[in-house]
Enzyme design. Structure first.
Site, PDB file in Angstrom:
ATOM      1  N   HIS A 289     -58.031  -8.641  13.202  1.00 25.61           N
ATOM      2  CA  HIS A 289     -58.318  -9.418  11.992  1.00 25.61           C
ATOM      3  C   HIS A 289     -58.099 -10.901  12.212  1.00 25.61           C
ATOM      4  O   HIS A 289     -57.164 -11.301  12.889  1.00 25.61           O
ATOM      5  CB  HIS A 289     -57.584  -8.880  10.762  1.00 25.61           C
ATOM      6  CG  HIS A 289     -56.097  -8.994  10.773  1.00 25.61           C
ATOM      7  ND1 HIS A 289     -55.443 -10.156  10.404  1.00 25.61           N
ATOM      8  CD2 HIS A 289     -55.126  -8.105  11.066  1.00 25.61           C
ATOM      9  CE1 HIS A 289     -54.132  -9.950  10.470  1.00 25.61           C
ATOM     10  NE2 HIS A 289     -53.908  -8.726  10.893  1.00 25.61           N
ATOM     11  N   GLU A 335     -57.557  -9.047   6.184  1.00 27.42           N
ATOM     12  CA  GLU A 335     -56.844  -7.766   6.324  1.00 27.42           C
ATOM     13  C   GLU A 335     -55.585  -7.800   5.486  1.00 27.42           C
ATOM     14  O   GLU A 335     -55.245  -6.844   4.785  1.00 27.42           O
ATOM     15  CB  GLU A 335     -56.497  -7.517   7.799  1.00 27.42           C
ATOM     16  CG  GLU A 335     -55.823  -6.170   8.060  1.00 27.42           C
ATOM     17  CD  GLU A 335     -54.306  -6.198   7.970  1.00 27.42           C
ATOM     18  OE1 GLU A 335     -53.686  -5.128   7.944  1.00 27.42           O
ATOM     19  OE2 GLU A 335     -53.721  -7.295   7.909  1.00 27.42           O
ATOM     20  N   ASP A 363     -53.837  -4.720  16.441  1.00 21.08           N
ATOM     21  CA  ASP A 363     -53.151  -5.409  15.341  1.00 21.08           C
ATOM     22  C   ASP A 363     -51.676  -5.022  15.297  1.00 21.08           C
ATOM     23  O   ASP A 363     -51.164  -4.599  14.263  1.00 21.08           O
ATOM     24  CB  ASP A 363     -53.845  -5.092  14.004  1.00 21.08           C
ATOM     25  CG  ASP A 363     -53.216  -5.853  12.836  1.00 21.08           C
ATOM     26  OD1 ASP A 363     -52.546  -6.876  13.088  1.00 21.08           O
ATOM     27  OD2 ASP A 363     -53.391  -5.416  11.693  1.00 21.08           O
TER      28      ASP A 363
END
Ligand SMILES: [Zn+2]
Length: 483
Positions: A289, A335, A363
């Site tokens: 993200h 996100e 992530d």
């Protein structure tokens, strides 16, 4: 997908015919040669990434030239422009943006302090999405609970008119489980407190750091309850508050927050591709993200993820490697504050969902990757084991076939998309995650390189796989991610 089905049907015919025709045997031999060549290429990519790859330069560029990029902020818009230019410079094709409408929340200032029995100020941040207090702040007695479950069980008269404090500690674990267990207090705490008449919520930071950095992150108001301001105080300040509470004297606090919501803004997912060859219409999605919280530089969360996935395509381009399937890097918008980009992506892909052969998201910072897990149909598991053998020399073990994928992959799972996890060691991640201390200095170059090695090898083998990974049966929607 259709090509696979035809190939599988042809193979079934050959098997049922008893003695295989010479041409079929030759095709089998050619496929075995292809697989060996693909495994060798993956091992070369893995080893090359350990020596040199552009990931560190990418995260350095993002943190230096853009920095914090909260959804809807000027930094967010700068990040989109940065990502378009960066993917092009790295050799990606079909670089494009996909418009996403995102909320715009402005943090303003936040302060929390004890006014009695022993006045002291705390290192404080507003939780993402918090409403503001009255201009002069508010003051009330504190009622403390160990966690949100204890709060929910409390009688109204214990809570009404007070500031609720939640003291749940975040355990330090390599898989990030401690964060998942603690984060509920941040996401649902304000509305549970408000339901019992509280005037504000103060939480112990959802992080493991003993430094004086408070941890932010999204909170979600239940629309059936009043909204109350919500802040986090750093862990050392939480310790101090608990010592004062333990004195047995009534503790009174003052809280002031100037956060507010502004009109929604345009942002975008940024997409770039390394086009495939004979299976070009099938997609291997590498996600991260692009947005970040506003307190730090968004280096570990999720600049590192952006750098890891963007480096993979650059490595292929540099070597002139052409994958069978299209490798698509998607840098998701917002996100942190509602999965806006992931939701928009899943909504827009339509029938292309069935051609998403694999999806993985980076992530969880840049700690060494130690586990590889999948969510594929059972027939594909031999291929998954072959991929795991290429990852094993860099310290990665094979996990189960119940991978969650990243938060941004959650909307893809109900569509049957096979998802994967390359699990970073998260032991240090929650020291800095969502704090002002999330800076480039926290990115360890050698660990980042190991992550790129794993992603490059896995992505190549996803793209070359002789068998389809999906569709994956999905009985229930994926559980809510801990962001
Ligand atoms: Zn993140």
């Amino acid at each position: 997908m259709r090509k696979f089905l035809l190939a599988a049907a042809a193979a079934a015919v050959v098997l049922s015919a008893g003695a295989a025709a010479p041409t079929a045997l030759a095709a089998d031999a050619a496929r075995a040669d292809d697989s060996r060549a693909d495994l060798a290429t993956a091992a070369q990519l893995r080893d090359a990434a350990l020596k040199a790859n552009p990931a560190y330069e990418i995260v350095a560029s993002l943190t230096t030239e853009v920095g914090p990029r909260l959804a809807g902020s000027p930094g967010d818009r700068a990040a989109v422009a940065w990502a378009v230019a960066k993917l092009k410079a790295l050799g990606y094709e079909n670089v494009r943006t996909q418009e996403v409408i995102v909320p715009q929340w402005v943090r303003g200032e936040a302060s929390a302090r004890v006014v009695a029995p022993y006045p002291q100020p705390f290192a404080t941040v507003a939780l993402g999405g918090s409403i503001g207090t009255p201009e002069d702040g508010l003051e009330a007695d504190v009622v403390a609970f160990p966690d949100v479950e204890a709060l929910r069980a409390a009688p109204r008269e214990q809570v009404e008119g007070r500031i609720v404090y939640l003291g749940k500690r975040t355990a330090k674990t390599p898989d990030g489980r401690g964060y998942g267990e603690a984060v509920r207090g941040r996401s649902t705490g304000p509305s549970h407190a408000a339901a019992l008449g509280a005037v504000a919520l103060v939480i112990r930071s959802i992080g493991t750091s003993t430094q004086r950095f408070a941890h932010t992150g999204g909170t979600v108001y239940d629309i059936s309850q009043p909204k109350i301001p919500a802040v986090a105080i750093s862990n050392p300040d939480a310790d101090l508050l608990e010592r004062q509470l333990a004195s047995g004297k009534p503790v009174r606090m003052h809280v002031r927050v100037t956060a507010r919501d502004l009109p929604r803004q345009k942002s975008a997912n940024v997409i770039g591709e390394i086009p495939g060859t004979d299976l070009a219409d099938e997609v291997v999605l590498l996600g991260a993200h692009l947005d970040s919280w506003d307190l730090g530089q968004g280096a570990l969360d999720d600049g590192a993820g952006v750098a890891i996935v963007a480096a993979v395509g650059a490595m292929l381009k540099e070597r002139g490697l052409k994958p069978r399937r299209t490798i698509r890097v998607v840098l998701f918008a917002n996100e942190e504050f509602g999965l806006s980009g992931a939701t928009e992506y899943a909504k827009a892909i339509g029938e292309e969902a069935s051609r998403h052969h694999a999806a993985i998201e980076a992530d969880l910072g840049s700690g060494r990757i130690w586990k590889f897990s999948s969510r594929v149909r059972p027939e594909a598991l031999p291929t998954i084991r072959a991929i795991a053998r290429v990852l094993q020399p860099i310290g990665i073990q094979l996990g189960d076939n119940e991978a969650g994928g990243g938060a941004d992959l959650r909307p893809l799972r109900p569509l049957g998309v096979p998802v994967f996890t390359l699990q970073h060691d998260a032991t240090q991640y929650f020291e800095v995650h969502h704090t002002a201390n999330d800076t480039l200095e926290r990115v360890d170059r050698a660990e980042l390189d190991q992550s790129v090695a794993a992603y490059a090898a896995a992505a190549w083998l996803f793209a070359q796989s002789p068998v389809p990974f999906g569709p994956v049966e999905t009985a229930a929607p994926a559980p809510a991610p801990a962001r």
